[in-house]
Design a protein around this motif. Structure first.
Motif, short mmCIF file in Angstrom:
data_model
loop_
_atom_site.label_atom_id
_atom_site.label_comp_id
_atom_site.label_asym_id
_atom_site.label_seq_id
_atom_site.Cartn_x
_atom_site.Cartn_y
_atom_site.Cartn_z
N GLN A 210 0.92 -1.27 -0.07
CA GLN A 210 0.03 0.15 0.10
C GLN A 210 0.85 1.27 -0.05
OE1 GLN A 210 -3.64 0.30 -0.04
NE2 GLN A 210 -2.89 2.07 -0.69
N ARG A 221 -6.21 1.19 -3.80
CA ARG A 221 -6.15 0.74 -2.69
C ARG A 221 -5.58 -0.86 -2.87
NH1 ARG A 221 -12.23 0.79 -0.49
NH2 ARG A 221 -12.53 2.47 -1.91
N PHE A 223 -5.58 -4.79 -1.43
CA PHE A 223 -6.48 -5.56 -0.37
C PHE A 223 -6.07 -7.00 -0.84
CE2 PHE A 223 -10.94 -7.49 -0.04
CZ PHE A 223 -11.17 -7.22 1.49
N GLU A 231 -7.02 -7.65 10.36
CA GLU A 231 -8.33 -7.21 10.77
C GLU A 231 -9.15 -8.24 11.79
OE1 GLU A 231 -10.52 -4.51 8.83
OE2 GLU A 231 -8.75 -3.29 8.08
N GLU A 465 -19.23 -0.63 9.18
CA GLU A 465 -18.28 0.48 8.19
C GLU A 465 -17.99 1.61 8.89
OE1 GLU A 465 -18.44 2.19 3.66
OE2 GLU A 465 -19.82 0.64 4.19
N THR A 482 -7.94 1.22 13.19
CA THR A 482 -8.64 1.57 12.08
C THR A 482 -8.69 0.35 10.99
OG1 THR A 482 -7.55 3.47 11.84
CG2 THR A 482 -8.35 2.78 9.56
N TYR A 483 -10.22 0.18 10.70
CA TYR A 483 -10.76 -0.99 10.10
C TYR A 483 -10.98 -0.53 8.71
CZ TYR A 483 -10.88 -3.21 14.62
OH TYR A 483 -10.37 -3.57 15.81
N THR A 484 -10.56 -1.44 7.66
CA THR A 484 -10.90 -0.87 6.39
C THR A 484 -11.63 -2.05 5.54
OG1 THR A 484 -8.73 -1.73 5.56
CG2 THR A 484 -8.87 0.51 6.26
N ASP A 487 -15.41 -1.68 4.68
CA ASP A 487 -15.47 -0.52 3.66
C ASP A 487 -14.96 -0.81 2.39
OD1 ASP A 487 -16.06 2.30 2.66
OD2 ASP A 487 -13.71 1.82 2.26
N THR A 488 -14.10 -1.68 1.97
CA THR A 488 -13.66 -2.37 0.93
C THR A 488 -14.51 -3.32 0.41
OG1 THR A 488 -11.21 -1.82 1.57
CG2 THR A 488 -11.64 -3.28 -0.24
#
Length: 815
Positions: A210, A221, A223, A231, A465, A482-484, A487-488
């Protein structure tokens, strides 16, 4: 009856005559179990639930055989690009530049890369097989050449699967696209493990990736399974960091009220900590991983441990306030409570262990560890805590330390004592009316509960989210990371899901060189089941047949080869299929072909679109019916089928565990009361309020919109185990008082409520609030579980106090 008293007398002797020896022995055992805590590993996410599913096995085979990036030696990273038009020349170059920078960086160990940009470049120049060549091709191409190449590439499924579903074939634009990079990972990794939690060798690669991609002038992004696994693992610990202190604070407040003595409070808390150390130390020593479901074990142990602790101290105080000596007071207390604790432990172990018949491995493991933990809790609170209390009070007298809060909870004349008499008063006035209303309420609630939903998805284990405000505002060290991922995944679902619905894959295994192979695939698509999208009475499917047709449309030579081997002239070759496959794999369509057939021509996949209004159950049923049409070995798979299979197993597990827990608990209670009292009917009295509380709990789940999921599927059998805790204490204390008071029913009930009702109230208040704090957990599944466990304890307490007295009236009349 069996003379069990001699065994209790031996335990009493150790507790009252050698308390220091007992305490030291338990402390040493705690040190041993604490050594196992360092061996605990984590295992989180959804794959632990799907690994035994045939659909998941087929999906893993597809991942391995049709996507080189999913091989055992490689790991895959997705590059998700978004913008106003990711198919513009500068954006296509940005994607290729991101891939090139990853290739150039040693830490990424890149072995290959692919993307829609690469397909466009290769469409312009088939010899542009490297990222560098593809960049040069696009840099030299005109806008019209690029648009023409996109139009050509879009004719094949290999391109359209990489661009968002808002792809416009007129303007040649799209808002998102996906590129893939494969890494040579030391030790190997499979992306089928994505979401399993624990340490992933891809985490460092993707985290650094990243940073590298951020240097490209585009919104891209990174992933992949490493980020997902990280996570999943972080959520476990972040949830514990939030829940444990909050639960501890609430539990401490109520324990202060229940114990009202600092030393007794210290002993009670120490015993709770020991129970958790023993349980998870055992988990580490036997090598069982810590999964997200096991976060629920400490609250369950606290629920039983708090109850045992309050009962032990409260019963001891009942004797001490009558000026009975320390040793004799504890002997009286343990004589009565060890039997009650044994009954509670036995039935609770049955309730938890009933999850051992689940078809899901994590639920079986949860049941095992929870059952072992309850046995440890029994030993610690049944033997260690009384011994520590005796030794502590002896030291108090020796050193002149004053005692506080000697009066037991619910004593006669107190406000709580008067409130607790409500159930006895109702039983005195109208017991059969109470029982009739209880039966009606139970039946209605149970019937209503048949509509409880069942669900299973990755979202159950991920944070929302947008985190709630109270979570985001927490100070360090309680503030979550922080959680992504959510959202992804939502972005991917919104941008890349088809407008028609989800998709289903049929995994085909067999000799695909045989003349009938392609005709078999084509004929299976005729008159498809209702859940599948169809046109002209044929299923909308992508397969090797389509790739053959696409290449034939561009290559006259290949078209002639196909025509020569198409006996029935339907566009699908019937003969010399090996020669046709060889020609296809030697063409520019090789990459597209290998998405649907393996190089050894032994396996294939056919991807079907499903109707948007089809339910998961309909899709699963129709997909299996479609797979049965194939002349080869064919397995229906896809995320919908995998999740639906687990969802069905969850419901089956909940029902089977409930039935098993009820039956075995009933047998156990009848046998125990036959052994200790010679009255097996008391076992049914003990069970009656539990049945009511389970029905109320199940009905409440539907009312509150809480489904059976991977964790709440355990709740019905757990409700039996925890519910017995309350009714068993009531019943056993009643029998003791019933004998003492010459079998006078209502005096015995009143004495029972005064003696045990207060301890039950303190236990209920402490555990419902302490466990209810799970609602603060970041993951939705834990919040739901905390709520239903708190409800189960509350209903168990309520039915024990309000229903059991009337049941005893009926019991005495019948016996």
């Amino acid at each position: 009856m069996v003379d069990y008293q001699r065994y209790i007398d031996r335990i009493d002797e150790w507790i009252t005559e050698r308390p220091r020896t007992v305490v030291i022995a338990f402390v040493l055992l705690t040190i041993v179990f604490a050594g196992g805590l360092a061996n605990i590993s984590t295992d989180a996410g959804t794959s632990q639930f799907t690994e035994d599913s045939p659909a998941q096995a087929a999906l893993d085979d597809i991942d391995q055989e049709f996507s080189p990036s999913f091989s055992e030696d490689n790991g895959s990273t997705q590059l998700i690009q978004s913008g106003s038009n990711v198919l513009a020349k500068d954006e296509l170059l940005a994607m290729l530049e991101a891939q090139q920078r990853l290739e150039d960086h040693e830490s990424q160990r890149v072995v290959s890369a692919s993307s829609a940009a690469g397909i466009v470049a290769q469409t312009i120049d088939p010899n542009a097989t490297t990222v560098d060549a593809q960049i040069r091709t696009l840099e030299d191409a005109t806008q019209s050449e690029i648009e023409s190449a996109i139009r050509t590439a879009a004719a094949g499924p290999g391109f359209t699967g990489l661009v968002s579903n808002d792809f416009d074939r007129q303007s040649m634009s799209a808002s998102a696209t996906i590129g893939t990079v494969q890494h040579d990972v030391l030790g190997g990794v499979s992306t089928s493990s994505a979401g399993t939690g624990g340490s992933s060798p891809l985490l460092d690669i993707q985290t650094r990736g990243q940073e590298i991609v951020d240097s490209v002038d585009s919104d891209i992004r990174v992933f992949g399974s490493g980020i997902i696994s990280d996570e999943f693992t972080n959520i476990i610990f972040d949830s514990l960091v939030i829940v444990v202190p909050a639960a501890s604070l609430l539990i401490l407040v109520f324990l202060v009220f229940a114990y009202r003595d600092p030393i007794d409070l210290l002993l009670g808390v120490l015993a709770l900590v020991m129970a958790i150390i023993w349980t998870f130390g055992f988990t580490g020593l036997v090598g069982l991983p810590f999964s997200q479901l096991l976060i629920a074990v400490p609250p369950l142990l606290l629920a039983v441990g708090i109850d045992f602790g309050i009962h032990a101290i409260n019963r001891y105080r009942e004797e001490r306030v009558q000026d009975v000596g320390i040793s004799q007071s504890m002997r009286t207390a343990t004589d009565q409570l060890l039997v009650a604790f044994f009954i509670v432990t036995g039935t609770t172990v049955v309730g938890f262990a009933a999850n051992g018949i689940s078809g899901l491995g994590p639920i079986r493991q949860f049941g095992l560890i929870a059952a072992v933990g309850i046995v440890f809790t029994f030993l610690i609170f049944g033997i260690f805590l009384p011994a520590a209390k005796v030794w502590g009070d002896q030291l108090r007298i020796e050193y002149g330390i004053p005692e506080f809060g000697l009066s037991p909870l619910g004593e006669e004349g107190s406000i709580l004592g008067r409130i607790l008499m409500v159930g006895v008063g109702a039983a005195r006035r109208a017991p059969y009316v109470i029982l009739a209303l209880t039966v009606v309420l139970t039946v209605v609630s149970g019937a209503y509960a048949t509509g409880v939903d069942t669900s299973f998805s990755q979202d159950d284990f991920l944070p929302p989210e947008e985190l709630p405000g109270y979570v985001e505002d927490l100070p360090e060290p309680f503030a979550p990371g922080t959680y992504t991922v959510t959202d992804t995944t939502n972005f991917l679902e919104d941008r890349f899901s088809t407008t028609q619905g989800s998709s289903v894959t049929i995994y085909v295994e067999g000799p695909l060189r045989d003349d009938y192979a392609l005709e078999s695939i084509q004929r299976a698509n005729d008159d498809p089941p209702d859940a599948f999208v169809a046109s002209n009475r044929s299923a909308d499917a992508d397969s090797i047949v389509d790739v053959i047709g696409d290449y034939a449309a561009q290559s006259p030579e290949f078209a002639q080869l196909v025509a020569r081997n198409d006996a029935d002239d339907d566009g699908v070759p019937d003969d010399n299929l090996g020669e046709i496959y060889d020609a296809l794999l030697d063409s520019p369509f090789r990459a597209q072909a290998l998405q649907y057939i393996t190089e050894d021509y032994r396996s294939a996949q056919v991807v079907y679109s499903t109707e948007s209004d089809a339910s998961n159950d309909e899709i699963t049923r129709d997909a299996r019916a479609l797979a049965d049409r194939y002349r080869f070995s064919a397995t229906a798979t896809g995320q919908t089928l995998v999740l639906e299979a687990v969802s069905g197993t969850i419901l089956t597990s909940a029902i089977r565990s409930l039935v098993a827990a009820l039956v075995v608990t009933a047998i156990f209670l009848v046998a125990v009361y036959y052994v200790i009292e010679g009255r097996p009917s008391l076992g049914l009295v003990n069970l009656a309020p539990i049945v009511v509380s389970v029905a109320l709990l199940a009905g409440s789940m539907r009312l509150l919109g809480i489904p059976f999921n991977a964790l709440t599927a355990t709740i019905l059998s757990i409700a039996i185990g925890l519910g017995v805790d309350y009714s068993a204490h009531f019943v056993h204390r009643f029998i003791d008082e019933y004998h003492e008071l010459d079998e006078e029913l209502f005096p015995a009930l009143e004495e029972t409520v005064r003696g045990t009702g207060g301890a039950l109230t303190g236990s209920m208040l402490t555990t419902t609030t302490g466990i209810g704090v799970l609602a603060l957990a970041i993951t939705p599944i834990l919040g739901q579980f905390g709520l239903v466990v708190a409800l189960s304890i509350f209903f168990a307490y309520l039915t024990a106090m309000l229903v059991t007295p009337s049941v005893f009236v009926a019991w005495e009349a019948l016996t």
